[in-house]
Design an enzyme around this catalytic site. Structure first.
Site, PDB file in Angstrom:
ATOM      1  N   ASP A  68       0.856  -1.189   0.000  1.00  9.60           N
ATOM      2  CA  ASP A  68       0.000   0.000   0.000  1.00  9.60           C
ATOM      3  C   ASP A  68       0.889   1.235   0.000  1.00  9.60           C
ATOM      4  O   ASP A  68       1.341   1.680   1.040  1.00  9.60           O
ATOM      5  CB  ASP A  68      -0.895  -0.016   1.236  1.00  9.60           C
ATOM      6  CG  ASP A  68      -1.815   1.183   1.300  1.00  9.60           C
ATOM      7  OD1 ASP A  68      -2.171   1.725   0.243  1.00  9.60           O
ATOM      8  OD2 ASP A  68      -2.196   1.572   2.410  1.00  9.60           O
ATOM      9  N   ASP A 109      -0.063   4.221  -1.318  1.00 14.77           N
ATOM     10  CA  ASP A 109      -0.822   5.472  -1.466  1.00 14.77           C
ATOM     11  C   ASP A 109      -1.933   5.618  -0.431  1.00 14.77           C
ATOM     12  O   ASP A 109      -2.906   6.322  -0.650  1.00 14.77           O
ATOM     13  CB  ASP A 109      -1.394   5.576  -2.879  1.00 14.77           C
ATOM     14  CG  ASP A 109      -2.389   4.460  -3.184  1.00 14.77           C
ATOM     15  OD1 ASP A 109      -2.582   3.571  -2.327  1.00 14.77           O
ATOM     16  OD2 ASP A 109      -2.985   4.489  -4.266  1.00 14.77           O
ATOM     17  N   ASP A 155       5.021   4.033   8.221  1.00 17.31           N
ATOM     18  CA  ASP A 155       6.297   4.457   8.808  1.00 17.31           C
ATOM     19  C   ASP A 155       6.056   5.551   9.839  1.00 17.31           C
ATOM     20  O   ASP A 155       6.525   5.470  10.976  1.00 17.31           O
ATOM     21  CB  ASP A 155       7.251   4.997   7.736  1.00 17.31           C
ATOM     22  CG  ASP A 155       7.704   3.927   6.749  1.00 17.31           C
ATOM     23  OD1 ASP A 155       7.573   2.730   7.053  1.00 17.31           O
ATOM     24  OD2 ASP A 155       8.184   4.306   5.679  1.00 17.31           O
TER      25      ASP A 155
END
Length: 87
Positions: A9, A11, A20
């Site tokens: 993923d 986006d 993150d």
């Protein structure tokens, strides 16, 4: 043999945040991250942040627990399961 599906993923379609940053925010490293961001490339910066977590005594299991709390739309898991069932 167990089948494995891997979903990426990039986006924020599957989870509703950047994973993150989510981990860093949850462990209180947001300010340090944004201070270093203009001076470092992403991957070395994330390495540094993971090293910081390690130096604070955080474990992989601690990170997994944070990731389990990641915001996700309730329709996403059934959609992935449906895609997987189609082959």
């Amino acid at each position: 043999m167990t089948s494995i599906i891997v979903v990426f993923d990039f986006d924020s379609t599957i989870i509703e945040c950047d994973s993150d940053n989510w981990v860093l925010d949850e462990f209180g490293l947001t300010e340090k991250f944004y201070k270093l961001l203009p001076t470092m490339l992403w991957n070395p910066l994330m390495d540094k942040m993971m090293s910081e977590l390690h130096s604070q005594g955080k474990t992989i299991e601690d990170i997994v627990q944070v990731l389990h709390r990641t915001p996700i739309h309730p329709c996403i898991v059934p959609a992935i399961e449906a895609a997987y069932s189609l082959g």
